[in-house]
Write a protein that holds these residues in place. Structure first.
Motif, PDB file in Angstrom:
ATOM      1  N   GLN A  21       0.837  -1.198   0.000  1.00  0.00           N
ATOM      2  CA  GLN A  21       0.000   0.000   0.000  1.00  0.00           C
ATOM      3  C   GLN A  21       0.878   1.256   0.000  1.00  0.00           C
ATOM      4  O   GLN A  21       0.614   2.198  -0.742  1.00  0.00           O
ATOM      5  N   ALA A  22       1.918   1.270   0.799  1.00  0.00           N
ATOM      6  CA  ALA A  22       2.832   2.422   0.827  1.00  0.00           C
ATOM      7  C   ALA A  22       3.513   2.596  -0.531  1.00  0.00           C
ATOM      8  O   ALA A  22       3.665   3.720  -1.015  1.00  0.00           O
ATOM      9  N   GLY A  23       3.882   1.504  -1.162  1.00  0.00           N
ATOM     10  CA  GLY A  23       4.493   1.573  -2.483  1.00  0.00           C
ATOM     11  C   GLY A  23       3.530   2.147  -3.515  1.00  0.00           C
ATOM     12  O   GLY A  23       3.930   2.938  -4.381  1.00  0.00           O
ATOM     13  N   HIS A  24       2.260   1.776  -3.420  1.00  0.00           N
ATOM     14  CA  HIS A  24       1.247   2.310  -4.337  1.00  0.00           C
ATOM     15  C   HIS A  24       1.098   3.820  -4.166  1.00  0.00           C
ATOM     16  O   HIS A  24       1.025   4.559  -5.150  1.00  0.00           O
ATOM     17  N   VAL A  25       1.070   4.271  -2.922  1.00  0.00           N
ATOM     18  CA  VAL A  25       0.937   5.710  -2.651  1.00  0.00           C
ATOM     19  C   VAL A  25       2.146   6.457  -3.216  1.00  0.00           C
ATOM     20  O   VAL A  25       1.997   7.503  -3.864  1.00  0.00           O
ATOM     21  N   ILE A  26       3.331   5.930  -3.000  1.00  0.00           N
ATOM     22  CA  ILE A  26       4.543   6.589  -3.503  1.00  0.00           C
ATOM     23  C   ILE A  26       4.533   6.624  -5.029  1.00  0.00           C
ATOM     24  O   ILE A  26       4.864   7.651  -5.631  1.00  0.00           O
ATOM     25  N   LYS A  27       4.145   5.518  -5.649  1.00  0.00           N
ATOM     26  CA  LYS A  27       4.088   5.475  -7.113  1.00  0.00           C
ATOM     27  C   LYS A  27       3.110   6.511  -7.647  1.00  0.00           C
ATOM     28  O   LYS A  27       3.407   7.226  -8.607  1.00  0.00           O
ATOM     29  N   ARG A  28       1.952   6.628  -7.027  1.00  0.00           N
ATOM     30  CA  ARG A  28       0.939   7.597  -7.469  1.00  0.00           C
ATOM     31  C   ARG A  28       1.456   9.027  -7.297  1.00  0.00           C
ATOM     32  O   ARG A  28       1.232   9.873  -8.150  1.00  0.00           O
ATOM     33  N   ARG A  29       2.166   9.292  -6.203  1.00  0.00           N
ATOM     34  CA  ARG A  29       2.720  10.626  -5.989  1.00  0.00           C
ATOM     35  C   ARG A  29       3.785  10.962  -7.025  1.00  0.00           C
ATOM     36  O   ARG A  29       3.862  12.091  -7.509  1.00  0.00           O
ATOM     37  N   HIS A  32       2.108  11.869 -10.170  1.00  0.00           N
ATOM     38  CA  HIS A  32       1.562  13.222 -10.044  1.00  0.00           C
ATOM     39  C   HIS A  32       2.649  14.261 -10.302  1.00  0.00           C
ATOM     40  O   HIS A  32       2.429  15.245 -11.017  1.00  0.00           O
ATOM     41  N   LEU A  33       3.835  14.061  -9.753  1.00  0.00           N
ATOM     42  CA  LEU A  33       4.934  15.000  -9.962  1.00  0.00           C
ATOM     43  C   LEU A  33       5.416  14.990 -11.413  1.00  0.00           C
ATOM     44  O   LEU A  33       5.777  16.027 -11.963  1.00  0.00           O
ATOM     45  N   LYS A  34       5.402  13.828 -12.048  1.00  0.00           N
ATOM     46  CA  LYS A  34       5.805  13.741 -13.449  1.00  0.00           C
ATOM     47  C   LYS A  34       4.831  14.489 -14.348  1.00  0.00           C
ATOM     48  O   LYS A  34       5.235  15.030 -15.379  1.00  0.00           O
ATOM     49  N   GLU A  35       3.554  14.505 -13.990  1.00  0.00           N
ATOM     50  CA  GLU A  35       2.565  15.251 -14.766  1.00  0.00           C
ATOM     51  C   GLU A  35       2.985  16.710 -14.871  1.00  0.00           C
ATOM     52  O   GLU A  35       2.898  17.316 -15.934  1.00  0.00           O
ATOM     53  N   HIS A  36       3.464  17.272 -13.783  1.00  0.00           N
ATOM     54  CA  HIS A  36       3.877  18.671 -13.768  1.00  0.00           C
ATOM     55  C   HIS A  36       5.097  18.879 -14.651  1.00  0.00           C
ATOM     56  O   HIS A  36       5.158  19.837 -15.410  1.00  0.00           O
ATOM     57  N   SER A  37       6.055  17.998 -14.594  1.00  0.00           N
ATOM     58  CA  SER A  37       7.264  18.175 -15.394  1.00  0.00           C
ATOM     59  C   SER A  37       6.939  18.101 -16.882  1.00  0.00           C
ATOM     60  O   SER A  37       7.538  18.806 -17.680  1.00  0.00           O
ATOM     61  N   ASN A  84     -10.806  14.444  -5.043  1.00  0.00           N
ATOM     62  CA  ASN A  84     -10.532  13.142  -5.659  1.00  0.00           C
ATOM     63  C   ASN A  84      -9.032  12.832  -5.673  1.00  0.00           C
ATOM     64  O   ASN A  84      -8.473  12.397  -6.681  1.00  0.00           O
ATOM     65  N   ILE A  85      -8.383  13.075  -4.535  1.00  0.00           N
ATOM     66  CA  ILE A  85      -6.937  12.824  -4.433  1.00  0.00           C
ATOM     67  C   ILE A  85      -6.594  11.993  -3.197  1.00  0.00           C
ATOM     68  O   ILE A  85      -5.485  12.071  -2.683  1.00  0.00           O
ATOM     69  N   THR A  86      -7.527  11.169  -2.756  1.00  0.00           N
ATOM     70  CA  THR A  86      -7.281  10.354  -1.570  1.00  0.00           C
ATOM     71  C   THR A  86      -6.034   9.495  -1.730  1.00  0.00           C
ATOM     72  O   THR A  86      -5.265   9.328  -0.785  1.00  0.00           O
ATOM     73  N   ASP A  87      -5.798   8.985  -2.947  1.00  0.00           N
ATOM     74  CA  ASP A  87      -4.638   8.125  -3.161  1.00  0.00           C
ATOM     75  C   ASP A  87      -3.316   8.882  -3.217  1.00  0.00           C
ATOM     76  O   ASP A  87      -2.253   8.279  -3.218  1.00  0.00           O
ATOM     77  N   LEU A  88      -3.365  10.216  -3.211  1.00  0.00           N
ATOM     78  CA  LEU A  88      -2.138  11.021  -3.183  1.00  0.00           C
ATOM     79  C   LEU A  88      -1.769  11.454  -1.764  1.00  0.00           C
ATOM     80  O   LEU A  88      -0.795  12.163  -1.573  1.00  0.00           O
ATOM     81  N   THR A  89      -2.565  11.053  -0.797  1.00  0.00           N
ATOM     82  CA  THR A  89      -2.365  11.516   0.571  1.00  0.00           C
ATOM     83  C   THR A  89      -2.180  10.347   1.529  1.00  0.00           C
ATOM     84  O   THR A  89      -2.238   9.192   1.119  1.00  0.00           O
ATOM     85  N   ASN A  90      -1.999  10.666   2.787  1.00  0.00           N
ATOM     86  CA  ASN A  90      -1.883   9.642   3.822  1.00  0.00           C
ATOM     87  C   ASN A  90      -3.220   9.365   4.493  1.00  0.00           C
ATOM     88  O   ASN A  90      -3.263   8.851   5.595  1.00  0.00           O
ATOM     89  N   ILE A  91      -4.314   9.699   3.831  1.00  0.00           N
ATOM     90  CA  ILE A  91      -5.646   9.498   4.401  1.00  0.00           C
ATOM     91  C   ILE A  91      -5.884   8.044   4.749  1.00  0.00           C
ATOM     92  O   ILE A  91      -6.363   7.736   5.818  1.00  0.00           O
ATOM     93  N   GLY A  92      -5.548   7.132   3.858  1.00  0.00           N
ATOM     94  CA  GLY A  92      -5.785   5.713   4.095  1.00  0.00           C
ATOM     95  C   GLY A  92      -5.137   5.242   5.378  1.00  0.00           C
ATOM     96  O   GLY A  92      -5.713   4.515   6.155  1.00  0.00           O
ATOM     97  N   LYS A  93      -3.939   5.689   5.610  1.00  0.00           N
ATOM     98  CA  LYS A  93      -3.213   5.305   6.805  1.00  0.00           C
ATOM     99  C   LYS A  93      -3.810   5.947   8.054  1.00  0.00           C
ATOM    100  O   LYS A  93      -3.948   5.330   9.084  1.00  0.00           O
ATOM    101  N   GLU A  94      -4.193   7.217   7.959  1.00  0.00           N
ATOM    102  CA  GLU A  94      -4.725   7.948   9.104  1.00  0.00           C
ATOM    103  C   GLU A  94      -6.151   7.529   9.440  1.00  0.00           C
ATOM    104  O   GLU A  94      -6.546   7.554  10.585  1.00  0.00           O
TER     105      GLU A  94
END
Length: 100
Positions: A21-29, A32-37, A84-94
């Motif tokens: 799950q942590a790996g999925h969150v990091i991959k999604r983040r 997201h950063l690559k979209e900006h670049s 619609n950015i739950t997967d970009l945050t630590n919400i799941g963990k919290e």
């Protein structure tokens, strides 16, 4: 001994699930950063709109993380769901440790 091995196997399975799950969150983040670049390199007006959307998403992420650190869990959840950015945050963990 058999019961201990079963308990260890169960804990190992839970640990692996958390790591995935942590790996999925990091991959999604990272995505997201690559979209900006990718948006920075082009200079069309459509790119302007996508850059502004990316900045809004980034701001929402920062606000959600701030709310989580300060203990405003329900506010963080509502903002994450609305944006619609739950997967970009630590919400799941919290959300697992929310007070009842």
């Amino acid at each position: 001994m058999f019961e201990r091995l079963q308990a260890l196997k169960k804990k190992a399975g839970e640990s692996i699930g958390e790591e995935l799950q942590a790996g999925h969150v990091i991959k999604r983040r990272i995505e997201h950063l690559k979209e900006h670049s990718g948006n920075v390199l082009s200079s069309t007006s459509q790119s302007e709109a996508s850059i502004n959307q990316w900045k809004k998403t980034r701001l929402d992420r920062m606000l959600i993380e701030y709310f989580l650190r300060k203990g405003y869990y329900s506010t963080a959840q509502k903002l994450a769901q609305a944006s619609n950015i739950t997967d970009l945050t630590n919400i799941g963990k919290e959300s697992n440790s929310l007070p009842a």
